[in-house]
Design a protein around this motif. Structure first.
Motif, mmCIF file in Angstrom:
data_model
loop_
_atom_site.group_PDB
_atom_site.id
_atom_site.type_symbol
_atom_site.label_atom_id
_atom_site.label_comp_id
_atom_site.label_asym_id
_atom_site.label_seq_id
_atom_site.Cartn_x
_atom_site.Cartn_y
_atom_site.Cartn_z
ATOM 1 N N PRO A 187 10.846 22.268 90.637
ATOM 2 C CA PRO A 187 11.247 23.605 90.570
ATOM 3 C C PRO A 187 11.009 24.446 91.994
ATOM 4 N N ALA A 188 11.773 25.539 92.165
ATOM 5 C CA ALA A 188 11.441 26.397 93.283
ATOM 6 C C ALA A 188 10.352 27.551 93.131
ATOM 7 N N THR A 189 9.408 27.890 93.810
ATOM 8 C CA THR A 189 8.305 28.901 93.900
ATOM 9 C C THR A 189 8.681 30.087 94.632
ATOM 10 N N GLY A 190 9.369 29.664 95.884
ATOM 11 C CA GLY A 190 9.849 31.007 96.776
ATOM 12 C C GLY A 190 11.156 30.738 97.120
ATOM 13 N N VAL A 191 12.014 32.105 97.174
ATOM 14 C CA VAL A 191 13.273 31.962 97.856
ATOM 15 C C VAL A 191 13.648 33.070 98.679
ATOM 16 N N GLU A 215 7.393 23.755 94.350
ATOM 17 C CA GLU A 215 6.214 23.439 93.826
ATOM 18 C C GLU A 215 5.690 22.182 94.359
ATOM 19 N N SER A 216 6.418 21.101 94.584
ATOM 20 C CA SER A 216 6.126 19.910 95.128
ATOM 21 C C SER A 216 5.788 20.103 96.652
ATOM 22 N N ALA A 322 18.028 27.383 85.557
ATOM 23 C CA ALA A 322 17.229 27.216 86.700
ATOM 24 C C ALA A 322 17.918 27.783 88.185
ATOM 25 N N THR A 323 19.169 27.227 88.151
ATOM 26 C CA THR A 323 20.053 27.246 89.280
ATOM 27 C C THR A 323 20.566 28.653 89.484
ATOM 28 N N ALA A 324 20.822 29.339 88.510
ATOM 29 C CA ALA A 324 21.148 30.460 88.256
ATOM 30 C C ALA A 324 19.981 31.612 88.687
ATOM 31 N N ALA A 325 18.776 31.231 88.174
ATOM 32 C CA ALA A 325 17.825 32.057 88.487
ATOM 33 C C ALA A 325 17.261 32.048 90.050
ATOM 34 N N VAL A 326 17.623 30.918 90.615
ATOM 35 C CA VAL A 326 17.551 30.770 92.408
ATOM 36 C C VAL A 326 18.597 31.683 93.006
ATOM 37 N N LEU A 340 11.081 35.954 97.438
ATOM 38 C CA LEU A 340 11.015 36.065 95.995
ATOM 39 C C LEU A 340 10.722 34.870 95.181
ATOM 40 N N ARG A 341 10.178 34.892 94.141
ATOM 41 C CA ARG A 341 10.026 33.819 93.072
ATOM 42 C C ARG A 341 10.939 33.953 91.924
ATOM 43 N N PRO A 342 11.678 32.947 91.931
ATOM 44 C CA PRO A 342 12.802 33.099 90.677
ATOM 45 C C PRO A 342 12.230 33.219 89.427
ATOM 46 N N ALA A 343 13.225 33.737 88.636
ATOM 47 C CA ALA A 343 12.851 34.033 87.119
ATOM 48 C C ALA A 343 12.662 32.383 86.346
ATOM 49 N N PRO A 344 11.594 32.333 85.494
ATOM 50 C CA PRO A 344 11.694 31.093 84.651
ATOM 51 C C PRO A 344 12.896 30.871 84.256
ATOM 52 N N ALA A 345 13.310 29.621 83.657
ATOM 53 C CA ALA A 345 14.581 29.393 83.112
ATOM 54 C C ALA A 345 14.327 29.762 81.929
ATOM 55 N N ALA A 346 13.486 29.127 80.907
ATOM 56 C CA ALA A 346 13.379 29.430 79.515
ATOM 57 C C ALA A 346 12.697 30.984 79.233
#
Length: 346
Positions: A187-191, A215-216, A322-326, A340-346
């Protein structure tokens, strides 16, 4: 062995004709019923290419006995057609971009879950030769710990620009670029993103750069362009023990465009000649790495098995959310020059 899944295809443009029809027809556990299209020209192509009928709409396809459909129409129609197919009880493969934004994507996945109808997304680039090779190298420890993932889909088409059917470079190329990055690094935390828009009536973005922080701790740098006169390497993947660099894109698209298919190519499907292999580089040393076999041909057999309840769908549709949120965050970042931080998928 379970009965083949009766499947149709919606759309017979570039994607439907070359990226879906030959793979559906080559899948032993799929029975290819025909194509939904209202274009007289494409109905003629369907008859000539496939020897199968054309259907006026999804309802007519369902009435012909279809159990599933692959949606390969212009991007702006994906959500409406996918939701219509789900309500008709058809299991769905939706081409990328799955939706124009995360809100649409989330609503479509929730509908599939409510109706208990299988839904997946055609992220075929997960089965590219080069991407599979990267995953093998990481699993073997040849790169050490992954630190930076650089990925490019760059073309030089300054006159035509991005196709309106694909929705622009961010949605078209970005859907693959972001999906691969999330699969590889989590998962991405910053874009952060930069985008260029064409000054023409369509006004589509034709050049995109996206930087992700995961996150990794991995960083992904992603480029998508239709106006790059000097395309960079397809991948440069850096780890603590070295880097893997491959220049050329996976060859399965070229095979399909030339008229080949998994059925006709046999054991040669998805194989890359030595001159197209990437290299494992450690400072002044460089060694060729035999490419894994590209395996787009595995997607539809896996989807058919999922329709029969024998295994999960090949791509979890929540991954597409999740991809769409990124991509949503990238679009906003390009406007504001902020991370920016992407919105959570769920």
């Amino acid at each position: 062995m379970s009965a083949p899944v009766r499947i149709g295809l919606a759309g017979y443009g570039l994607g439907g004709r070359y990226f879906h029809a030959p793979l559906i027809a080559s899948a032993a556990n799929c029975e290819f019923l025909g194509v939904v299209t209202t274009s007289p020209e494409r109905r003629s192509q369907v008859a000539e290419d496939l020897g199968r009928p054309a259907f006026a709409d999804l309802a007519e396809l369902a009435s012909a006995g279809a159990e599933a459909v692959a949606i390969s129409t212009p991007a702006a129609t994906h959500v409406a057609l996918t939701q219509q197919a789900l309500r008709l009880g058809l299991a769905v493969v939706c081409d990328k971009p799955f939706a124009r934004d995360a809100e649409e994507a989330r609503a479509t996945v929730q509908l599939a879950e409510q109706l208990n109808v299988p839904l997946t997304v055609y992220q075929n680039r997960r089965w590219d030769s080069d991407f599979l090779t990267v995953r093998e190298l990481l699993s073997q420890g040849a790169l050490g710990t992954l630190t930076v993932f650089e990925s490019r889909f760059e073309r030089f088409r300054p006159q035509s620009g991005p196709s309106p059917a694909g929705g622009g470079t961010l949605l078209d190329f970005g859907s693959h670029l972001a999906d691969q990055a999330l699969v590889l690094a989590g998962p991405a935390t910053g874009v952060y993103a930069e985008m260029h828009y064409r000054a023409d009536p369509d006004g589509l973005d034709d050049d995109v750069f996206i930087a992700l922080t995961h996150e990794s701790g991995v960083r992904s740098h992603l480029w998508g362009s239709g106006r790059q006169g000097s395309p960079g390497p397809r991948f440069r993947v850096a780890g603590t023990k070295g880097a893997y660099v491959v220049q050329d894109a996976d060859g399965q698209e070229a095979q399909l465009r030339s008229g080949a298919s998994p059925a006709s190519a046999g054991d040669q499907w998805g194989t890359e000649p030595p001159e197209r292999w990437g290299h494992l580089q450690r400072g002044d040393t460089s060694e060729p790495v035999p490419s894994a076999r590209g395996s787009w041909d595995l997607f539809y057999p896996a989807f058919a098995a999922a329709v029969r309840g024998e295994q999960p769908v090949p791509v979890d549709p929540w991954d597409a959310v999740a991809t769409a949120a990124v991509l949503d965050a990238a679009r906003a970042s390009a406007r504001t020059a902020q991370v920016l931080r992407p919105a959570p998928a769920a």
